[in-house]
Enzyme design. Sequence first.
Site, PDB file in Angstrom:
ATOM      1  N   ARG A 201      40.540  42.404  25.178  1.00  0.00           N
ATOM      2  CA  ARG A 201      40.775  43.329  26.302  1.00  0.00           C
ATOM      3  C   ARG A 201      39.720  44.434  26.323  1.00  0.00           C
ATOM      4  O   ARG A 201      39.371  44.952  27.371  1.00  0.00           O
ATOM      5  CB  ARG A 201      42.184  43.937  26.264  1.00  0.00           C
ATOM      6  CG  ARG A 201      42.381  44.999  27.353  1.00  0.00           C
ATOM      7  CD  ARG A 201      43.838  45.292  27.730  1.00  0.00           C
ATOM      8  NE  ARG A 201      44.717  45.333  26.594  1.00  0.00           N
ATOM      9  CZ  ARG A 201      44.781  46.343  25.705  1.00  0.00           C
ATOM     10  NH1 ARG A 201      44.013  47.397  25.840  1.00  0.00           N
ATOM     11  NH2 ARG A 201      45.628  46.269  24.699  1.00  0.00           N
TER      12      ARG A 201
ATOM     13  N   TYR B  56      34.909  46.741  53.409  1.00  0.00           N
ATOM     14  CA  TYR B  56      35.583  45.482  53.086  1.00  0.00           C
ATOM     15  C   TYR B  56      37.100  45.631  53.260  1.00  0.00           C
ATOM     16  O   TYR B  56      37.674  46.665  52.883  1.00  0.00           O
ATOM     17  CB  TYR B  56      35.224  45.098  51.646  1.00  0.00           C
ATOM     18  CG  TYR B  56      35.941  43.879  51.152  1.00  0.00           C
ATOM     19  CD1 TYR B  56      35.651  42.623  51.654  1.00  0.00           C
ATOM     20  CD2 TYR B  56      36.934  43.973  50.190  1.00  0.00           C
ATOM     21  CE1 TYR B  56      36.321  41.497  51.218  1.00  0.00           C
ATOM     22  CE2 TYR B  56      37.608  42.854  49.734  1.00  0.00           C
ATOM     23  CZ  TYR B  56      37.297  41.616  50.256  1.00  0.00           C
ATOM     24  OH  TYR B  56      37.974  40.511  49.815  1.00  0.00           O
TER      25      TYR B  56
ATOM     26  N   ASP C 134      29.089  49.397  47.407  1.00  0.00           N
ATOM     27  CA  ASP C 134      29.479  47.999  47.194  1.00  0.00           C
ATOM     28  C   ASP C 134      28.292  47.110  47.580  1.00  0.00           C
ATOM     29  O   ASP C 134      27.970  46.963  48.752  1.00  0.00           O
ATOM     30  CB  ASP C 134      30.722  47.697  48.058  1.00  0.00           C
ATOM     31  CG  ASP C 134      31.289  46.307  47.807  1.00  0.00           C
ATOM     32  OD1 ASP C 134      30.542  45.427  47.350  1.00  0.00           O
ATOM     33  OD2 ASP C 134      32.488  46.097  48.099  1.00  0.00           O
TER      34      ASP C 134
ATOM     35  N   LYS D 277      31.134  36.462  44.417  1.00  0.00           N
ATOM     36  CA  LYS D 277      30.273  36.043  45.525  1.00  0.00           C
ATOM     37  C   LYS D 277      28.888  35.619  45.006  1.00  0.00           C
ATOM     38  O   LYS D 277      28.819  34.702  44.219  1.00  0.00           O
ATOM     39  CB  LYS D 277      30.204  37.175  46.553  1.00  0.00           C
ATOM     40  CG  LYS D 277      31.569  37.834  46.847  1.00  0.00           C
ATOM     41  CD  LYS D 277      32.552  36.917  47.558  1.00  0.00           C
ATOM     42  CE  LYS D 277      33.974  37.465  47.619  1.00  0.00           C
ATOM     43  NZ  LYS D 277      34.143  38.823  48.112  1.00  0.00           N
TER      44      LYS D 277
HETATM   45  C1  LIG Z   1      35.065  39.835  48.150  1.00  0.00           C
HETATM   46  C2  LIG Z   1      34.658  41.256  48.248  1.00  0.00           C
HETATM   47  C3  LIG Z   1      35.306  42.235  47.493  1.00  0.00           C
HETATM   48  C4  LIG Z   1      36.501  41.931  46.617  1.00  0.00           C
HETATM   49  O1  LIG Z   1      36.181  41.091  45.568  1.00  0.00           O
HETATM   50  P1  LIG Z   1      37.246  40.126  44.825  1.00  0.00           P
HETATM   51  O2  LIG Z   1      36.415  39.501  43.767  1.00  0.00           O
HETATM   52  O3  LIG Z   1      37.763  39.168  45.848  1.00  0.00           O
HETATM   53  O4  LIG Z   1      38.318  40.994  44.303  1.00  0.00           O
HETATM   54  C5  LIG Z   1      34.850  43.530  47.599  1.00  0.00           C
HETATM   55  N1  LIG Z   1      33.840  43.867  48.418  1.00  0.00           N
HETATM   56  C6  LIG Z   1      33.199  42.951  49.165  1.00  0.00           C
HETATM   57  C7  LIG Z   1      32.077  43.374  50.043  1.00  0.00           C
HETATM   58  C8  LIG Z   1      33.585  41.613  49.112  1.00  0.00           C
HETATM   59  O5  LIG Z   1      32.971  40.717  49.877  1.00  0.00           O
END
Ligand SMILES: *Cc1c(COP(=O)(O)O)cnc(C)c1O
Length: 380
Positions: free
Chosen positions: A46, A98, A170, A195
């Site tokens: 953890r 998002y 982000d 992603k």
């Molecule tokens: C998918 C996404 C998230 C969230 O990510 P998860 O891995 O699904 O929790 C946050 N910001 C953006 C821009 C995203 O495309």
Amino acid sequence: MRFATRALRVGQDPDPKFRAVIPPLYQSATFAWEDLDHIPEIDYTRCSNPNRKILEQVIASLENGKHCVLYASGMASIGAAFALLKQGDHLLMANDIYGGTFRLAEQWLPRQGISTSYFCAHDPGSLADAVTPETKMVIFETPTNPNLRVSDIAALTKEAKKLGLIVVFDNTFASPALQNPLDLGVDIVVHSTTKYISGHSDVIGGAAVTNDDKLFEGLFEWNKAFGAVPSPFDCWLSLRGVKTLGCRMAAHCRNAQAVAEFLAGHPKVARVHYPGLIEHPDHQVAKRQMVGGFGGMLALELHSVEAARKVAEGTKVFLLAESLGGVESLIAYPPLMSHATMTEAQRLDRNIPPTMLRLSVGVEDAQDLIEDLEAALARV
Ligand SMILES: *Cc1c(COP(=O)(O)O)cnc(C)c1O
């Protein structure tokens, strides 16, 4: 070392025991102490784990950052950044944010006594009007989801720093292969590593990267306390994915440009949103800022809701699915998928009409992608 080499070599020397070229999977919850006088570097998964540590080193390096903390998802990394706030604080968010971040801020932060409001990331001057004496943090992203607007990271960050805010950015849509926001003054870069960083639609993960020792401590301690940590195998998979980030992004950019140009000339397509098109309203800032390319994401608008639904359901190579950034192409309908949390009015307010589709352009042969869209459009 340069970007592509760092992705392959940072933290990845052959393992000392057998000289394995690929870091072994340390699928172990706990690690044995030699004796009570020496606390092991890693003692419990953890808190840390060898697979996680290697991936943290790579992602920190690719973002030109000093520290990286990995999480079980992108949302957990954003949650960790928000957890730096305390009761009474105020958070400013870009209008185009998002959907999951929107949900977290709207549904959970108020319960913790943290207020939120919105500003327009396209107008850095609007930040000064939007702050209150309680504002402590600002979060934004570019290119935005789903309409691919590009705001000026350096200009906005400069304004935010003048106002004494922690700047969270982000970078999921662009990935570190295209832009490095820490170099532009951002305090914390967050990622959904689900992603582009992992890139193969087979793992959920998140990361936060910073140069600031104190912010790092907060981000790390939150994860240790809440336990939103990635598994060793998820880190192992993501390391395998991130090695090819540079060449994958080059292919995503190339294919998305070809698809965007095809769609821009199609009579059944009302509008195409791709920063690589000269007619895109933010093309100039994108050209300056997205040094690695314009990315693999694009949006298109059809002439009717019915047409949009038909195209979404009509492609064969593009799969109708949530998410983005994987090697395979996906098509999405924001009102029922990524932006389902918002009301129709909230979506329209953010220029997300019900005639819009979002594409995550993969690394297939571009001609197959174009023919797939051409066939789906022909049936409209
Ligand atoms: C998918 C996404 C998230 C969230 O990510 P998860 O891995 O699904 O929790 C946050 N910001 C953006 C821009 C995203 O495309």
